[in-house]
Design a protein around this motif. Structure first.
Motif, PDB file in Angstrom:
ATOM      1  N   ASP A 125       0.836  -1.204   0.000  1.00 41.09           N
ATOM      2  CA  ASP A 125       0.000   0.000   0.000  1.00 41.09           C
ATOM      3  C   ASP A 125       0.870   1.254   0.000  1.00 41.09           C
ATOM      4  O   ASP A 125       0.584   2.233  -0.703  1.00 41.09           O
ATOM      5  CB  ASP A 125      -0.935   0.001   1.210  1.00 41.09           C
ATOM      6  N   TRP A 126       1.935   1.215   0.815  1.00 42.75           N
ATOM      7  CA  TRP A 126       2.849   2.361   0.845  1.00 42.75           C
ATOM      8  C   TRP A 126       3.493   2.588  -0.521  1.00 42.75           C
ATOM      9  O   TRP A 126       3.572   3.725  -1.011  1.00 42.75           O
ATOM     10  CB  TRP A 126       3.940   2.126   1.895  1.00 42.75           C
ATOM     11  N   ALA A 127       3.978   1.518  -1.165  1.00 42.22           N
ATOM     12  CA  ALA A 127       4.641   1.653  -2.464  1.00 42.22           C
ATOM     13  C   ALA A 127       3.697   2.247  -3.506  1.00 42.22           C
ATOM     14  O   ALA A 127       4.100   3.106  -4.303  1.00 42.22           O
ATOM     15  CB  ALA A 127       5.156   0.286  -2.929  1.00 42.22           C
ATOM     16  N   ARG A 128       2.449   1.807  -3.481  1.00 42.12           N
ATOM     17  CA  ARG A 128       1.487   2.363  -4.444  1.00 42.12           C
ATOM     18  C   ARG A 128       1.220   3.836  -4.161  1.00 42.12           C
ATOM     19  O   ARG A 128       1.075   4.648  -5.076  1.00 42.12           O
ATOM     20  CB  ARG A 128       0.195   1.562  -4.391  1.00 42.12           C
ATOM     21  N   SER A 129       1.164   4.196  -2.885  1.00 40.98           N
ATOM     22  CA  SER A 129       0.815   5.573  -2.521  1.00 40.98           C
ATOM     23  C   SER A 129       1.908   6.566  -2.900  1.00 40.98           C
ATOM     24  O   SER A 129       1.622   7.746  -3.143  1.00 40.98           O
ATOM     25  CB  SER A 129       0.539   5.663  -1.009  1.00 40.98           C
ATOM     26  N   VAL A 130       3.171   6.122  -2.953  1.00 37.25           N
ATOM     27  CA  VAL A 130       4.264   7.043  -3.303  1.00 37.25           C
ATOM     28  C   VAL A 130       4.781   6.784  -4.714  1.00 37.25           C
ATOM     29  O   VAL A 130       5.778   7.393  -5.120  1.00 37.25           O
ATOM     30  CB  VAL A 130       5.425   6.915  -2.291  1.00 37.25           C
ATOM     31  N   ASP A 131       4.093   5.906  -5.468  1.00 37.36           N
ATOM     32  CA  ASP A 131       4.537   5.516  -6.806  1.00 37.36           C
ATOM     33  C   ASP A 131       5.982   5.018  -6.751  1.00 37.36           C
ATOM     34  O   ASP A 131       6.836   5.432  -7.528  1.00 37.36           O
ATOM     35  CB  ASP A 131       4.418   6.694  -7.783  1.00 37.36           C
ATOM     36  N   GLY A 132       6.226   4.130  -5.781  1.00 42.84           N
ATOM     37  CA  GLY A 132       7.579   3.640  -5.561  1.00 42.84           C
ATOM     38  C   GLY A 132       7.688   2.140  -5.713  1.00 42.84           C
ATOM     39  O   GLY A 132       6.794   1.482  -6.275  1.00 42.84           O
TER      40      GLY A 132
END
Length: 475
Positions: free
Chosen positions: A275-282
């Motif tokens: 979820d974090w990776a998707r939220s920061v486009d990372g």
């Protein structure tokens, strides 16, 4: 000529004759090249010192029993190269241009500290390498490999190996393995360097790393121009609060078996990371360094299988076969694939084709699965031997982390004093150990007492028991 001059000339003739005599007996067609090489080496090594006058071509030819033309040609060639100097009517002399260092080949490979007992983590048992099966695969490959496959390979790797690896990783580690996005690399180190270079080119100048964690992650990203930002752990993996607050857009993690704490990333934390990776486009950069070795249950599947577009997955044969093979793999998200492949192309034009074909055959014929099972049995027995020895010699020791991999965390009872002093006493007794704090980038690890990271895979059960006994004697 004076008496002293005559003596020097005779000494020079003798020295040249002794240096060149073996070359003079070379086959006729190779004699000229061999004489030149021998004379060149004599000048480089200092056996013929600068300023030494060489015999005339006629005298040296007579001494060696070769034609004068061979000696004349050798003198002319080495004069042109700067090894010799000559002047009309002045003879031929050793020149002063050569400043060759004495030849030496140092071995900079990491070695065991030579302790009576070495519990430093990270080394597999190299005696388990399947020499017979590997040799059979090598013979088979050399017999069947098409000539064209000895040319420059696809920088991603031979299609045969990428296909075999994709099937293996999907079956054993639960990844989404598209052979078109699989790159064969020289171990996880090169995979990490490739990802660092690509991230840096995209303007990403920082990456999160686990703290404590593998020291190599930070060093490899730093070499690519990317700063490693240490991120703390909790009981489920990388702590999400500090991760979000760090501002990084990529993070390196070992979710199947965190190194060195030995925890497995929880299902909830896996979801949170994605979820974090998707939220920061990372991106999450997954190092699956020993995911095949779980001793109490089936291994947990790789994080990459949950979202292959946000997770770059790396692994290698360093723990299952041998690190010296320098053979690994990298599964990349589509967004990074072209850039990673182009970086691989410019770095080395692809992994060695023979090694790839050999490993492909090794995987296809089931030899790699057999090797994994062999290592699994051996390492489980050694872990059991270590846990039993700790219980015997250090009553009250708490072994933490999941039953997996090639090391354990041993939290010794409080009576063993400060950690630094305990490690110092162990070293003095010839026992190589590293505390958990050694792997902390920030220099601290929460928790009291002495906590040791104990590697066991490279030690026999008998060596493990003896090592723990020695360690107990230091307390």
């Amino acid at each position: 000529m004076t008496s002293s001059g005559t003596n020097r000339g005779e000494a020079a003739a003798s020295a040249a004759w002794e240096v060149l005599l073996p070359a003079a007996s070379a086959p006729p067609r190779a004699r000229g090249r061999t004489l030149q090489a021998a004379l060149r080496d004599a000048v480089r090594s200092g056996r013929l010192a600068p300023g030494t006058r060489l015999p005339s071509s006629r005298d040296l030819a007579a001494d060696l029993g070769v034609s004068r033309g061979l000696i004349t040609e050798a003198y002319e060639q080495l004069t042109a190269e700067g090894y010799l100097r000559s002047g009309r009517g002045a003879g031929t002399w050793v020149g002063g241009a050569v400043r060759a260092a004495p030849p030496r080949a140092r071995d900079l490979a990491p070695r065991s500290p030579g302790a009576r007992a070495d519990f430093v983590a990270g080394t597999p048992d190299l005696s388990l390498f399947p020499r017979a099966a590997w040799a059979a695969a090598q013979r088979g490959v050399l017999a069947e490999l098409p000539h064209h496959e000895l040319g420059y390979p696809d920088p991603r790797g031979l299609p045969r190996l990428r296909t075999a690896l994709a099937a293996l990783l999907a079956r054993r580690r639960g990844v989404v393995a598209d052979p078109e996005r699989l790159v064969v690399v020289s171990g996880v180190a090169q995979a990490t360097a490739l990802l660092g270079l690509v991230l840096h080119a995209r303007g990403i100048d920082a990456v999160g790393v686990e703290d404590p964690g593998s020291p190599q992650h930070g060093a490899l990203y730093a070499a690519a121009g990317v700063t490693a930002v240490p991120l703390p752990l909790d009981d489920e993996g990388i702590a999400l609060g500090p991760l979000r607050a760090s501002g990084v857009r990529s993070v390196v993690t070992t979710p199947a078996h965190q190194f060195p704490t030995g925890i497995a990333c929880s299902a909830r934390r896996r979801t949170g990371l994605l979820d974090w990776a998707r939220s920061v486009d990372g991106f999450v950069l997954e190092d699956d360094y020993d995911g095949d070795f779980r001793y109490d249950r089936a291994p947990v599947g790789a994080l990459q299988g949950l979202d292959p577009e946000r997770v770059a997955y790396t692994g290698s044969v360093s723990k299952s076969l041998a690190p010296g093979l320098r053979l690994g793999w990298l599964l990349v998200p589509e967004a990074l694939a072209d850039e990673v492949v182009e970086r691989k192309r410019t770095l080395d034009l692809g992994h060695p084709a023979l090694d790839q074909a050999l490993f492909a055959r090794f995987v296809e014929r089931g030899d790699y699965d057999r090797q994994l099972r062999r290592c699994q049995r051996a390492y489980r027995d050694r872990r059991d031997a270590l846990v039993a020895a700790l219980a015997e010699h250090f009553p009250g020791t708490r072994v933490t982390g999941i039953a997996a991999g090639l090391h354990v965390i041993a939290a010794l009872p409080g009576r063993h004093g400060p950690e630094a002093e305990f490690v110092e006493r162990a070293t003095a007794a010839g026992v190589a150990v590293r505390p958990l704090s050694w792997y902390a980038r920030t220099g601290t690890v929460a928790g009291p007492g002495v906590r040791l990271v104990l590697g066991y895979a490279h030690l026999s059960p008998a060596r493990i028991r003896e090592g723990v006994r020695l360690l107990a004697g230091t307390g």
